[in-house]
Design an enzyme around this catalytic site. Structure first.
Site, PDB file in Angstrom:
ATOM      1  CB  SER A  64      -1.388 -98.853 -33.155  1.00  0.00           C
ATOM      2  OG  SER A  64       0.038 -99.197 -33.204  1.00  0.00           O
ATOM      3  CB  ALA A 368      13.450 -94.430 -31.835  1.00  0.00           C
ATOM      4  NE  ARG A 505       3.842 -89.631 -29.256  1.00  0.00           N
ATOM      5  CZ  ARG A 505       3.408 -90.340 -28.443  1.00  0.00           C
ATOM      6  NH1 ARG A 505       3.753 -90.526 -27.313  1.00  0.00           N
ATOM      7  NH2 ARG A 505       2.236 -91.072 -29.031  1.00  0.00           N
TER       8      ARG A 505
HETATM    9  C1  GN1 Z   1       7.271 -91.162 -30.657  1.00  0.00           C
HETATM   10  C2  GN1 Z   1       6.339 -92.151 -31.262  1.00  0.00           C
HETATM   11  O1  GN1 Z   1       6.514 -93.339 -31.123  1.00  0.00           O
HETATM   12  N1  GN1 Z   1       5.278 -91.733 -32.380  1.00  0.00           N
HETATM   13  C3  GN1 Z   1       4.523 -92.699 -32.707  1.00  0.00           C
HETATM   14  C4  GN1 Z   1       2.971 -92.415 -32.648  1.00  0.00           C
HETATM   15  O2  GN1 Z   1       2.704 -91.255 -33.437  1.00  0.00           O
HETATM   16  P1  GN1 Z   1       2.664 -89.877 -32.734  1.00  0.00           P
HETATM   17  O3  GN1 Z   1       2.241 -88.849 -33.606  1.00  0.00           O
HETATM   18  O4  GN1 Z   1       3.930 -89.365 -32.144  1.00  0.00           O
HETATM   19  O5  GN1 Z   1       1.438 -90.035 -31.682  1.00  0.00           O
HETATM   20  O6  GN1 Z   1       2.145 -93.534 -33.467  1.00  0.00           O
HETATM   21  C5  GN1 Z   1       2.646 -93.539 -34.972  1.00  0.00           C
HETATM   22  C6  GN1 Z   1       1.441 -94.585 -35.460  1.00  0.00           C
HETATM   23  O7  GN1 Z   1       1.845 -95.868 -34.865  1.00  0.00           O
HETATM   24  C7  GN1 Z   1       4.042 -93.914 -34.983  1.00  0.00           C
HETATM   25  O8  GN1 Z   1       4.330 -93.672 -36.422  1.00  0.00           O
HETATM   26  C8  GN1 Z   1       4.708 -92.827 -34.364  1.00  0.00           C
HETATM   27  O9  GN1 Z   1       6.379 -93.001 -34.325  1.00  0.00           O
HETATM   28 MG    MG Z   2       1.040-100.312 -34.061  1.00  0.00          MG
END
Ligand code: GN1
Ligand code: MG
Length: 542
Positions: A64, A368, A505
């Site tokens: 991603s 967001a 985060r």
């Molecule tokens: C703050 C943020 O953008 N977190 C993202 C990120 O997840 P994290 O668990 O925060 O790394 O990647 C995910 C998959 O793409 C998405 O669903 C999520 O919203």
């Molecule tokens: Mg993605």
């Protein structure tokens, strides 16, 4: 069932002894060098999942928005949604089993899930443009075929396109044809139908798209011929030069709150950015003072929610629209939903939006960061289709509203957040509502906000509750955050471990950017000191 082939071939994809990986927010995701054995084993698991569900299962090789040197893998369940959480445990069991107990782990899943090994298994595989994706997707195929599964390899596709193919296949084509042509035709025809706005100007048809040097750029290029010039796309960061997600893409624009490299935006020009696997989109523009304005997932959700509510009213349909958010949603967006739009809304963890949105007639969910879609219940689809096909409707407004709702059902990819599909829906809504990007932006003003990342020794020391908005462990950290939040007007802050990167985060928002950044910095220091920060102490951003 014979397992010799599995045992023999697994040795060709050996697991580094002692390596333990977590199944995160979107599957396994880490440096590509550590993933060969994971891919083979996810191929095995996908076969078991297909036998269990008696349906086609998807396997997507992507990381991603992560940097190019990473990669990852996630399973796609029969209706295109992410694999059910109960199988995440099995994923980790298989992924982390040492070589000599892999078969035991495999047989354990078969036994626990009472899987009939005589059942056929069909797997759809897709991959993104990362240099490691070709070899890693081959490892998935090896795993699938070692356990007697059948592979259909779609090659380089966006993550949402693979989800779409799986859903089409398992609905016997009701959702669409499980082909790339089928995807492009379904979405573009619905988009054209939604353009009920008379004589759109060239400005309204023109859109700048940042493809993040990823697969979204390649596949959007393929789609253009289906759009019959109704959308004139200027594509940049289109894989010809530049690195995947590097200083470009939806995640960069959202977190850095500035335009991607490589693009010249003129004042008021509508722009959007995809992320590296095209399952996220954010919009933005530059005003006459040269200021950057971001329209993130919250703004997209409120635009779509407002449009759907208007259309349901005009169509006289009694269907409930809800908007589902995560803790990252800007406080202003939530207040708009509650006080102005007056639609149902709820907040959930980043992995639970899709399931939460399924609880409503029409569930709009966006994070967001621009990952989101719109789900229509079967009852809602039936009511809307029936009205859209009712030729006895005399009222022009009512008939148009019914048709627009019907084309919305077909333009949106209900399997998963889809940057291309979301882009077409936003473009259609702006055209129908006659909104400029500035007018869209004016529906509410975001509170200043900031996201930060903190490196700790082991991010699992932080556990959360209440839709990830409050910390449970380590002791004292939530109390520290609460004390800091009290210092700043209109402020909110929360801390959670990333499921896709080895970091913690931090999110903060407050009345001014200065207070927001100060709050974020103090929360970062609290995390660093109480949750085992490593490396240098966090420094203020500016
Ligand atoms: C703050 C943020 O953008 N977190 C993202 C990120 O997840 P994290 O668990 O925060 O790394 O990647 C995910 C998959 O793409 C998405 O669903 C999520 O919203
Ligand atoms: Mg993605």
């Amino acid at each position: 069932m014979k397992f010799e082939k599995v045992f023999r071939n697994s040795a060709l994809h050996p697991k580094p002894v002692g390596l333990v990986l977590q199944y995160g927010t979107a599957g396994f995701r880490t440096n590509a060098k550590e993933l060969d054995h994971i891919m083979f084993r996810m191929g095995l698991l996908a076969v078991l999942r297909s036998k269990k569900t008696k349906a086609t299962i998807g396997v997507m090789v992507t990381a991603s928005h992560n940097p190019e040197e990473d990669n990852g893998v996630k399973l796609v369940d029969p209706m295109g949604e992410m694999v059910t959480p109960s199988w995440e445990e099995y994923s980790m069991q298989l992924a982390n089993a040492e070589q000599d107990v892999l078969l035991t782990a495999l047989k354990d899943v078969i036994e626990k899930e009472a899987i009939s090994m005589d059942q056929d298994a069909n797997i759809f595989i897709g991959k993104d443009t990362r240099p490691s994706s070709e070899k890693l997707s081959q490892a998935v195929s090896d795993g699938v075929m070692s356990l007697g599964g059948h592979v259909h390899d779609y090659g380089v596709v966006t993550t949402p396109q693979l989800h779409f193919m799986v859903r089409c296949q398992n609905t016997q084509g009701c959702y669409g044809s499980p082909t790339m042509e089928g995807y492009y035709r379904k979405l573009s025809q619905a988009f054209m139908l939604s353009l009920q706005a008379p004589n759109r100007t060239d400005d309204q048809k023109h859109l700048l798209v940042d493809g993040a040097n990823g697969v979204g750029a390649l596949r959007l290029r393929d789609m253009e011929r289906f759009l019959q010039n109704q959308l004139q796309i200027s594509l940049f960061n289109d894989c010809r030069e530049g690195k995947l997600n590097f200083q470009c893409g939806a995640d960069y624009v959202k977190v850095q709150q500035k335009p991607p490299q490589g693009v010249e935006m003129s004042v008021g020009e509508r722009c959007c950015s995809f992320d590296g696997d095209a399952d996220r989109i954010v919009y933005y523009y530059k005003d006459s003072d040269g200021c950057f304005h971001l329209q993130d997932g919250d703004k997209i959700a409120t635009l779509i929610g407002t449009f759907l509510k208007d259309m349901l009213t005009q169509a006289g349909l009694d269907l409930q629209v809800a908007v589902v958010q995560t803790a990252y949603a800007n406080g202003s967006s939530t207040r708009y939903l509650e006080d102005v739009l007056k639609v149902s809304w709820c907040t959930t963890g980043v992995k639970h939006l899709h399931h939460a949105a399924q609880e409503f007639d029409i569930g709009v969910y966006f994070e967001a960061n621009g990952h989101g879609t719109v789900l229509f219940s079967n009852a809602a689809v039936h009511k809307i289709e029936k009205l859209a096909q009712d030729s006895s409707i005399k009222n022009e407004k009512k008939r148009t509203a019914a048709q627009l709702l019907h084309s919305t059902i077909n333009v949106i990819n209900q399997a998963v957040g889809d940057a291309i599909s979301d882009m077409l829906l936003v473009e259609g809504v702006l055209a129908v509502q006659g909104l400029s990007v500035q007018q869209w932006d004016a529906i509410y003003s975001d509170l200043p906000n900031r996201q930060r990342k903190i490196k700790v020794a082991d991010r699992r020391v932080i556990t959360t509750t209440d839709a990830e908005r409050r910390v449970v462990t380590p002791p004292g950290l939530q109390e520290a955050v609460d004390m800091l939040v009290k210092k700043y007007p209109q402020s909110r802050a929360f801390v959670r471990p990333s499921g896709t990167e080895d970091i913690i985060r931090v999110y903060a928002e407050a009345d001014t950017q200065e207070n927001t950044d100060a709050l974020a910095q103090e929360v970062c220091l609290a995390v660093y000191r109480l949750a085992g920060g490593v490396g240098e102490e966090p420094k203020p951003l500016h």
